[in-house]
Scaffold this motif. Structure first.
Motif, PDB file in Angstrom:
ATOM      1  N   TYR A   1     -35.101  19.583  67.816  1.00 63.89           N
ATOM      2  CA  TYR A   1     -33.827  19.570  67.120  1.00 63.89           C
ATOM      3  C   TYR A   1     -33.589  20.874  66.387  1.00 63.89           C
ATOM      4  N   GLU A   2     -32.312  21.305  66.371  1.00 62.84           N
ATOM      5  CA  GLU A   2     -31.939  22.473  65.576  1.00 62.84           C
ATOM      6  C   GLU A   2     -32.104  22.093  64.109  1.00 62.84           C
ATOM      7  N   THR A   3     -32.743  22.945  63.342  1.00 69.35           N
ATOM      8  CA  THR A   3     -32.930  22.648  61.922  1.00 69.35           C
ATOM      9  C   THR A   3     -32.240  23.707  61.073  1.00 69.35           C
ATOM     10  N   CYS A   4     -31.893  23.316  59.898  1.00 74.66           N
ATOM     11  CA  CYS A   4     -31.278  24.205  58.922  1.00 74.66           C
ATOM     12  C   CYS A   4     -32.214  24.284  57.730  1.00 74.66           C
ATOM     13  N   ASP A   5     -31.841  25.075  56.731  1.00 80.47           N
ATOM     14  CA  ASP A   5     -32.704  25.160  55.558  1.00 80.47           C
ATOM     15  C   ASP A   5     -32.032  24.560  54.330  1.00 80.47           C
ATOM     16  N   GLN A   6     -32.856  24.201  53.377  1.00 78.97           N
ATOM     17  CA  GLN A   6     -32.356  23.769  52.084  1.00 78.97           C
ATOM     18  C   GLN A   6     -33.307  24.268  51.013  1.00 78.97           C
ATOM     19  N   ILE A   7     -32.711  24.702  49.921  1.00 77.83           N
ATOM     20  CA  ILE A   7     -33.453  25.179  48.769  1.00 77.83           C
ATOM     21  C   ILE A   7     -32.987  24.310  47.610  1.00 77.83           C
ATOM     22  N   MET A   8     -33.888  23.467  47.102  1.00 80.47           N
ATOM     23  CA  MET A   8     -33.527  22.505  46.068  1.00 80.47           C
ATOM     24  C   MET A   8     -34.118  22.942  44.731  1.00 80.47           C
ATOM     25  N   PHE A   9     -33.242  23.051  43.741  1.00 85.71           N
ATOM     26  CA  PHE A   9     -33.646  23.393  42.384  1.00 85.71           C
ATOM     27  C   PHE A   9     -33.877  22.080  41.648  1.00 85.71           C
ATOM     28  N   ALA A  10     -35.119  21.802  41.311  1.00 82.59           N
ATOM     29  CA  ALA A  10     -35.496  20.517  40.725  1.00 82.59           C
ATOM     30  C   ALA A  10     -35.430  20.507  39.204  1.00 82.59           C
ATOM     31  N   THR A  11     -35.371  21.685  38.592  1.00 85.50           N
ATOM     32  CA  THR A  11     -35.317  21.747  37.130  1.00 85.50           C
ATOM     33  C   THR A  11     -34.137  22.619  36.686  1.00 85.50           C
ATOM     34  N   GLN A  12     -33.632  22.314  35.505  1.00 83.00           N
ATOM     35  CA  GLN A  12     -32.540  23.116  34.967  1.00 83.00           C
ATOM     36  C   GLN A  12     -33.011  24.532  34.687  1.00 83.00           C
ATOM     37  N   ASN A  13     -34.256  24.686  34.283  1.00 84.38           N
ATOM     38  CA  ASN A  13     -34.818  26.015  34.053  1.00 84.38           C
ATOM     39  C   ASN A  13     -34.762  26.856  35.327  1.00 84.38           C
ATOM     40  N   ALA A  14     -35.067  26.257  36.458  1.00 85.91           N
ATOM     41  CA  ALA A  14     -35.020  26.986  37.734  1.00 85.91           C
ATOM     42  C   ALA A  14     -33.593  27.440  38.042  1.00 85.91           C
ATOM     43  N   ILE A  15     -32.628  26.575  37.791  1.00 82.07           N
ATOM     44  CA  ILE A  15     -31.223  26.926  38.014  1.00 82.07           C
ATOM     45  C   ILE A  15     -30.813  28.065  37.085  1.00 82.07           C
ATOM     46  N   ASP A  16     -31.063  27.887  35.798  1.00 82.36           N
ATOM     47  CA  ASP A  16     -30.623  28.852  34.792  1.00 82.36           C
ATOM     48  C   ASP A  16     -31.267  30.222  34.963  1.00 82.36           C
ATOM     49  N   SER A  17     -32.517  30.240  35.406  1.00 79.59           N
ATOM     50  CA  SER A  17     -33.225  31.514  35.534  1.00 79.59           C
ATOM     51  C   SER A  17     -33.042  32.171  36.902  1.00 79.59           C
ATOM     52  N   SER A  18     -32.465  31.459  37.869  1.00 81.69           N
ATOM     53  CA  SER A  18     -32.422  31.981  39.235  1.00 81.69           C
ATOM     54  C   SER A  18     -31.037  32.191  39.821  1.00 81.69           C
ATOM     55  N   LEU A  19     -30.049  31.408  39.383  1.00 85.45           N
ATOM     56  CA  LEU A  19     -28.743  31.437  40.050  1.00 85.45           C
ATOM     57  C   LEU A  19     -27.649  32.056  39.182  1.00 85.45           C
ATOM     58  N   VAL A  20     -26.848  32.899  39.825  1.00 88.96           N
ATOM     59  CA  VAL A  20     -25.659  33.463  39.187  1.00 88.96           C
ATOM     60  C   VAL A  20     -24.478  33.141  40.105  1.00 88.96           C
ATOM     61  N   PHE A  21     -23.492  32.406  39.565  1.00 85.41           N
ATOM     62  CA  PHE A  21     -22.302  32.044  40.330  1.00 85.41           C
ATOM     63  C   PHE A  21     -21.503  33.302  40.652  1.00 85.41           C
ATOM     64  N   LYS A  22     -21.101  33.438  41.926  1.00 85.14           N
ATOM     65  CA  LYS A  22     -20.339  34.607  42.364  1.00 85.14           C
ATOM     66  C   LYS A  22     -18.884  34.276  42.686  1.00 85.14           C
ATOM     67  N   GLU A  23     -18.671  33.212  43.461  1.00 83.04           N
ATOM     68  CA  GLU A  23     -17.322  32.855  43.872  1.00 83.04           C
ATOM     69  C   GLU A  23     -17.321  31.474  44.515  1.00 83.04           C
ATOM     70  N   ASN A  24     -16.112  30.988  44.757  1.00 75.63           N
ATOM     71  CA  ASN A  24     -15.994  29.749  45.523  1.00 75.63           C
ATOM     72  C   ASN A  24     -15.052  30.011  46.680  1.00 75.63           C
ATOM     73  N   LEU A  25     -15.273  29.269  47.756  1.00 74.10           N
ATOM     74  CA  LEU A  25     -14.469  29.394  48.959  1.00 74.10           C
ATOM     75  C   LEU A  25     -13.947  28.022  49.313  1.00 74.10           C
ATOM     76  N   GLU A  26     -12.662  27.943  49.602  1.00 75.53           N
ATOM     77  CA  GLU A  26     -12.079  26.664  49.995  1.00 75.53           C
ATOM     78  C   GLU A  26     -12.369  26.404  51.468  1.00 75.53           C
ATOM     79  N   VAL A  27     -12.685  25.141  51.784  1.00 77.23           N
ATOM     80  CA  VAL A  27     -13.013  24.748  53.152  1.00 77.23           C
ATOM     81  C   VAL A  27     -12.006  23.705  53.617  1.00 77.23           C
ATOM     82  N   GLU A  28     -11.354  23.989  54.729  1.00 77.22           N
ATOM     83  CA  GLU A  28     -10.403  23.020  55.287  1.00 77.22           C
ATOM     84  C   GLU A  28     -11.136  21.903  55.997  1.00 77.22           C
ATOM     85  N   LEU A  29     -10.506  20.731  56.030  1.00 74.61           N
ATOM     86  CA  LEU A  29     -11.112  19.600  56.726  1.00 74.61           C
ATOM     87  C   LEU A  29     -10.765  19.618  58.196  1.00 74.61           C
TER      88      LEU A  29
END
Length: 160
Positions: free
Chosen positions: A132-160
């Motif tokens: 099977y074709e597989t994709c990846d996922q990176i799960m942040f399990a703690t708020q500390n991991a989110i706060d220390s690792s991620l910086v929001f850049k932008e959002n993109l609208e997705v049509e249905l």
């Protein structure tokens, strides 16, 4: 590294408290490095919640070496057991800040389910998953991991 989160809402300030279900890696904030995968997640979430569109939230990720990381990317043997535990409600994920690995999409999860229900042994399940074709996922399990690792850049609208 750029990471994406697909949803029916813009997520500029992610938090682990919004996670309500036991998913592949437990409760946390899920991202992917694959934009097309985030598009599919956004479309699916929007359809489920009857939203007019979906959104991809884009983050710059800089993973600190201080975080406790479990990388299951190249260890399907450990991955399948971990996913089964998490989907059953185990808190095993809470030992980590960040968990990286494959995605148990609908096709792959059928294989996982056959293994979990002891219809197939692990060797059979692992051999079936490789096709099977597989994709990846990176799960942040703690708020500390989110706060220390991620910086929001932008959002993109997705049509249905």
């Amino acid at each position: 590294m750029i990471l994406y989160h697909g949803s029916d809402v813009i997520v500029s300030a992610p938090g682990v408290e919004y996670s309500t279900r036991n998913l592949d890696f437990g409760k946390g904030f899920y991202t992917t490095s694959i934009k097309e995968q985030a598009v599919r997640w956004a479309q699916r979430k929007a359809l489920i919640n009857k939203a007019k569109c979906g959104f991809i939230s884009v983050f710059e990720a800089n993973i600190s070496s201080d975080l406790k990381v479990l990388d299951l990317t190249n260890n399907l043997d450990e991955w399948i057991d971990f996913v089964c535990e998490c989907r059953d409600g185990s808190q095993v994920f809470s030992s980590y800040d960040l968990i990286i690995g494959k995605v148990a999409d609908d096709k792959v999860f059928k294989v996982v389910d056959m293994y979990k229900n002891e219809i197939w042994d692990k060797a059979r399940a692992l051999s079936e998953m490789k096709i099977y074709e597989t994709c990846d996922q990176i799960m942040f399990a703690t708020q500390n991991a989110i706060d220390s690792s991620l910086v929001f850049k932008e959002n993109l609208e997705v049509e249905l």
